[in-house]
Motif scaffolding. Structure first.
Motif, PDB file in Angstrom:
ATOM      1  N   LEU A 222       0.626  -1.120  -0.051  1.00  0.00           N
ATOM      2  CA  LEU A 222      -0.182  -0.076   0.055  1.00  0.00           C
ATOM      3  C   LEU A 222       0.823   1.261  -0.068  1.00  0.00           C
ATOM      4  CD1 LEU A 222      -2.940  -0.720   2.497  1.00  0.00           C
ATOM      5  CD2 LEU A 222      -2.823  -0.827   0.282  1.00  0.00           C
ATOM      6  N   LYS A 223       2.125   1.120  -0.214  1.00  0.00           N
ATOM      7  CA  LYS A 223       3.504   2.330   0.149  1.00  0.00           C
ATOM      8  C   LYS A 223       2.700   3.543  -1.426  1.00  0.00           C
ATOM      9  CE  LYS A 223       6.595   0.864  -3.578  1.00  0.00           C
ATOM     10  NZ  LYS A 223       7.690  -0.395  -3.749  1.00  0.00           N
ATOM     11  N   HIS A 224       1.758   3.556  -1.635  1.00  0.00           N
ATOM     12  CA  HIS A 224       1.182   4.188  -2.459  1.00  0.00           C
ATOM     13  C   HIS A 224       0.038   4.816  -2.291  1.00  0.00           C
ATOM     14  CE1 HIS A 224       4.612   4.147  -5.317  1.00  0.00           C
ATOM     15  NE2 HIS A 224       3.865   2.465  -5.816  1.00  0.00           N
ATOM     16  N   THR A 227       0.564   6.103   4.159  1.00  0.00           N
ATOM     17  CA  THR A 227       2.000   6.034   4.570  1.00  0.00           C
ATOM     18  C   THR A 227       2.206   4.984   5.651  1.00  0.00           C
ATOM     19  OG1 THR A 227       1.711   7.694   6.499  1.00  0.00           O
ATOM     20  CG2 THR A 227       2.451   8.304   4.638  1.00  0.00           C
ATOM     21  N   VAL A 228       3.526   4.499   6.508  1.00  0.00           N
ATOM     22  CA  VAL A 228       3.504   3.930   7.167  1.00  0.00           C
ATOM     23  C   VAL A 228       2.888   4.492   8.550  1.00  0.00           C
ATOM     24  CG1 VAL A 228       5.445   3.392   9.348  1.00  0.00           C
ATOM     25  CG2 VAL A 228       5.540   2.617   7.050  1.00  0.00           C
ATOM     26  N   ASP A 229       3.028   5.895   8.803  1.00  0.00           N
ATOM     27  CA  ASP A 229       2.678   7.311   9.658  1.00  0.00           C
ATOM     28  C   ASP A 229       1.111   6.938   9.973  1.00  0.00           C
ATOM     29  OD1 ASP A 229       4.949   7.812  11.054  1.00  0.00           O
ATOM     30  OD2 ASP A 229       4.972   9.757   9.957  1.00  0.00           O
ATOM     31  N   GLU A 230       0.127   6.690   8.594  1.00  0.00           N
ATOM     32  CA  GLU A 230      -1.246   6.951   8.628  1.00  0.00           C
ATOM     33  C   GLU A 230      -1.903   4.889   9.320  1.00  0.00           C
ATOM     34  OE1 GLU A 230      -2.522   9.529   4.851  1.00  0.00           O
ATOM     35  OE2 GLU A 230      -0.522   8.144   4.650  1.00  0.00           O
ATOM     36  N   MET A 231      -0.674   4.671   8.622  1.00  0.00           N
ATOM     37  CA  MET A 231      -1.124   3.339   9.280  1.00  0.00           C
ATOM     38  C   MET A 231      -1.360   3.219  10.523  1.00  0.00           C
ATOM     39  SD  MET A 231      -0.036   1.006   6.582  1.00  0.00           S
ATOM     40  CE  MET A 231       0.850   0.994   4.907  1.00  0.00           C
ATOM     41  N   GLU A 232      -0.333   3.278  10.802  1.00  0.00           N
ATOM     42  CA  GLU A 232      -0.040   3.696  12.785  1.00  0.00           C
ATOM     43  C   GLU A 232      -1.136   4.168  13.205  1.00  0.00           C
ATOM     44  OE1 GLU A 232       4.245   4.247  12.780  1.00  0.00           O
ATOM     45  OE2 GLU A 232       4.419   1.951  12.894  1.00  0.00           O
ATOM     46  N   SER A 233      -1.062   5.990  12.200  1.00  0.00           N
ATOM     47  CA  SER A 233      -2.483   6.465  13.783  1.00  0.00           C
ATOM     48  C   SER A 233      -3.510   6.117  13.428  1.00  0.00           C
ATOM     49  CB  SER A 233      -2.605   7.998  12.230  1.00  0.00           C
ATOM     50  OG  SER A 233      -3.519   7.458  11.614  1.00  0.00           O
ATOM     51  N   ALA A 254      -9.274   2.582   3.647  1.00  0.00           N
ATOM     52  CA  ALA A 254     -10.180   2.826   2.768  1.00  0.00           C
ATOM     53  C   ALA A 254     -10.835   4.297   3.445  1.00  0.00           C
ATOM     54  CB  ALA A 254     -11.403   1.692   2.568  1.00  0.00           C
ATOM     55  N   ASN A 255     -11.113   3.935   4.250  1.00  0.00           N
ATOM     56  CA  ASN A 255     -11.835   5.208   5.135  1.00  0.00           C
ATOM     57  C   ASN A 255     -10.878   6.455   4.963  1.00  0.00           C
ATOM     58  OD1 ASN A 255     -14.200   3.954   4.871  1.00  0.00           O
ATOM     59  ND2 ASN A 255     -14.395   3.630   6.780  1.00  0.00           N
ATOM     60  N   LEU A 256      -9.330   5.722   5.340  1.00  0.00           N
ATOM     61  CA  LEU A 256      -8.363   6.531   6.215  1.00  0.00           C
ATOM     62  C   LEU A 256      -8.404   7.800   4.771  1.00  0.00           C
ATOM     63  CD1 LEU A 256      -6.613   8.029   8.206  1.00  0.00           C
ATOM     64  CD2 LEU A 256      -5.106   6.608   7.172  1.00  0.00           C
ATOM     65  N   PHE A 257      -8.111   7.183   3.903  1.00  0.00           N
ATOM     66  CA  PHE A 257      -7.254   7.208   2.246  1.00  0.00           C
ATOM     67  C   PHE A 257      -8.604   7.991   1.677  1.00  0.00           C
ATOM     68  CE2 PHE A 257      -7.011   7.354  -2.095  1.00  0.00           C
ATOM     69  CZ  PHE A 257      -6.153   7.159  -2.599  1.00  0.00           C
ATOM     70  N   THR A 258      -9.633   7.658   1.945  1.00  0.00           N
ATOM     71  CA  THR A 258     -10.644   8.534   1.146  1.00  0.00           C
ATOM     72  C   THR A 258     -10.390   9.603   2.182  1.00  0.00           C
ATOM     73  OG1 THR A 258     -12.354   6.955   0.763  1.00  0.00           O
ATOM     74  CG2 THR A 258     -12.952   8.845   1.056  1.00  0.00           C
ATOM     75  N   GLU A 259     -10.581   9.819   3.443  1.00  0.00           N
ATOM     76  CA  GLU A 259     -10.709  11.329   4.130  1.00  0.00           C
ATOM     77  C   GLU A 259      -9.098  12.268   3.982  1.00  0.00           C
ATOM     78  OE1 GLU A 259     -11.095  10.261   8.350  1.00  0.00           O
ATOM     79  OE2 GLU A 259      -9.778  11.986   8.382  1.00  0.00           O
ATOM     80  N   ASN A 260      -8.045  11.558   3.418  1.00  0.00           N
ATOM     81  CA  ASN A 260      -7.098  12.257   3.159  1.00  0.00           C
ATOM     82  C   ASN A 260      -7.161  12.975   2.550  1.00  0.00           C
ATOM     83  OD1 ASN A 260      -6.703  12.208   6.063  1.00  0.00           O
ATOM     84  ND2 ASN A 260      -4.597  11.111   6.003  1.00  0.00           N
ATOM     85  N   HIS A 261      -7.287  12.188   1.216  1.00  0.00           N
ATOM     86  CA  HIS A 261      -7.088  12.294   0.220  1.00  0.00           C
ATOM     87  C   HIS A 261      -8.027  12.354  -1.553  1.00  0.00           C
ATOM     88  CE1 HIS A 261      -2.881  10.415   1.125  1.00  0.00           C
ATOM     89  NE2 HIS A 261      -3.804  10.242   1.541  1.00  0.00           N
ATOM     90  N   ILE A 262      -8.826  11.806  -0.657  1.00  0.00           N
ATOM     91  CA  ILE A 262      -9.838  12.092  -1.840  1.00  0.00           C
ATOM     92  C   ILE A 262     -11.399  12.508  -1.012  1.00  0.00           C
ATOM     93  CG2 ILE A 262      -9.441  11.195  -3.808  1.00  0.00           C
ATOM     94  CD1 ILE A 262     -11.600   8.827  -3.157  1.00  0.00           C
ATOM     95  N   HIS A 263     -12.143  13.306  -2.347  1.00  0.00           N
ATOM     96  CA  HIS A 263     -13.642  13.376  -1.535  1.00  0.00           C
ATOM     97  C   HIS A 263     -14.844  12.179  -1.699  1.00  0.00           C
ATOM     98  CE1 HIS A 263     -12.719  17.690  -2.017  1.00  0.00           C
ATOM     99  NE2 HIS A 263     -12.343  17.425  -3.202  1.00  0.00           N
ATOM    100  N   ALA A 264     -15.200  12.408  -0.314  1.00  0.00           N
ATOM    101  CA  ALA A 264     -16.100  11.118  -0.200  1.00  0.00           C
ATOM    102  C   ALA A 264     -17.040  10.889  -1.245  1.00  0.00           C
ATOM    103  CB  ALA A 264     -16.744  11.257   1.624  1.00  0.00           C
TER     104      ALA A 264
END
Ligand code: SAM
Length: 271
Positions: A222-224, A227-233, A254-264
Motif C-alpha cells: 500500500l506504499k502508494h 504512509t506507515v505513519d497513517e497506518m499506525e495512526s 480505505a476510509n482514512l485514504f478517502t478522508e485524507n486524499h479524496i472527497h467522500a
C-alpha cells in the motif's frame, strides 16, 4: 431439444442428476416474494422445475442455440421471459417489477467472479442470489482471515452480503463432468452493512492492491496509498500482511485514504 454438443467456451456442464436439481430447488425455496432470474439456463434442468413454482421467471442465456431450444415452450409457459444476452453486460434494472430479484444459476465457472462483481452494481435491487460455483471459489467467498482461501473475494463479498455455503455437488452430477468439485452458495445483501465504508471504489481498490502480492507487508503493497505513519495512526501494523486483516481493518484503511486524499462518495458501485 435436439442433440446438442456442450460448448467448452461457454462453460457448459449440464445438470443431469434429478436429485441434485431438486436439492437446489429446495435451497432456492421459490416463493412469490421474489422476482426470479436464472442465468445460463442451458437445456433447462433448473428452469423447468423453477417454472412449476414461481409466478414469473426471466432467463438470460448467451448461447443462441440453447435460447432457441426454449422457443417452443413459450406457449406452455406464459410466465417465462427469455433474454438472448450476455449476463456479464446485462442491465438487470430492466427486469424490475417492484419485487426484489432472486438471481439463481449453475454458473459458467470461467465468468463467475466478474459476473458477481457486475451484479454488485444492482445490489439495491437484489433480495437473494443462489449459485452453483466451483467449490474452490465458494471456499474463497466464505473464508476468514488467516486462512489460505481468504482474499479480495472474501472481503468484498462479506462486506456486501451474508454469504453461506450450502452443500457440495460432485462432478458426476453433470454432463460432461467438470474437472472440479462444485458447491451451492447463497448471498443475501446485509440489511445493515457490517462496517461503514465512505467510498466503495477506494475500498475495492485498496483491498485488491493489498492482496496483489499476498506475501508482502501492507507497508509494501500500500506504499502508494498510505504512509506507515497513517497506518499506525489507526492502529494498523504496517508490517502485517493483507491475509491477517479483517473487514473492519480494510474499511479503516480505505476510509482514512478517502478522508485524507479524496472527497467522500457514498454510492456502492463495483466499477
Ligand atoms: N443451468 C444449466 C444446467 O444446470 O444444466 C446449464 C449450466 S452451464 C454450467 C452454464 C450455462 O451458462 C450454459 O448454458 C452457457 O451457455 C451459459 N452461459 C455461458 N456464458 C454466459 C453468459 N455470459 N451469459 C449468459 N449465459 C451464459
Amino acid at each position: 431439444m435436439p442433440t446438442f454438443l456442450p460448448r467448452k467456451r461457454f462453460g457448459q456442464h449440464f445438470l443431469q442428476d434429478k436429485q441434485v436439481v431438486l436439492q437446489i430447488i429446495h435451497a432456492i425455496s421459490p416463493s412469490s416474494n421474489y422476482n426470479f432470474v436464472e442465468i445460463g439456463p442451458g437445456k433447462g434442468a433448473l428452469t423447468f422445475e423453477l417454472l412449476k413454482h414461481v409466478e414469473h421467471l426471466s432467463i438470460i442465456e448467451l448461447d443462441r442455440d440453447l435460447v432457441s431450444g426454449f422457443e417452443p415452450h413459450r406457449a406452455n409457459y406464459p410466465h417465462l421471459t427469455i433474454y438472448s444476452a450476455d449476463a456479464l453486460k446485462f442491465n438487470y434494472l430492466q427486469l424490475m417489477n417492484g419485487q426484489p430479484l432472486h438471481i439463481v444459476g449453475n454458473l459458467p465457472y470461467n465468468i463467475s467472479t466478474p459476473l458477481i462483481f457486475h451484479l454488485l452494481n444492482f445490489i439495491a435491487h437484489v433480495g437473494k442470489m443462489t449459485f452453483m460455483l466451483q467449490r474452490e471459489v465458494v471456499d474463497r467467498m466464505v473464508a476468514s482471515p488467516n486462512s489460505r482461501s481468504y482474499g479480495r473475494l472474501s472481503v468484498i463479498l462479506q462486506y456486501a452480503f451474508q454469504v453461506q455455503k450450502l452443500f457440495d455437488v460432485p462432478p458426476e452430477a453433470f454432463y460432461p463432468p467438470p474437472k472440479v468439485e462444485s458447491s451451492i452458495v447463497q448471498l443475501i445483501p446485509h440489511s445493515v452493512i457490517p462496517v461503514q465504508v465512505t467510498n466503495f471504489k477506494v475500498f475495492n481498490q485498496i483491498v485488491s492492491q493489498a492482496f496483489s502480492q499476498r506475501r508482502k507487508t501492507l507497508r509494501n503493497t500500500l506504499k502508494h496509498w498510505l504512509t506507515v505513519d497513517e497506518m499506525e495512526s489507526i492502529e494498523i501494523d504496517p508490517l502485517k500482511r493483507a491475509e491477517t486483516l479483517n473487514l473492519e481493518a480494510f474499511a479503516k484503511l480505505a476510509n482514512l485514504f478517502t478522508e485524507n486524499h479524496i472527497h467522500a462518495e457514498t454510492e456502492l458501485s463495483a466499477d
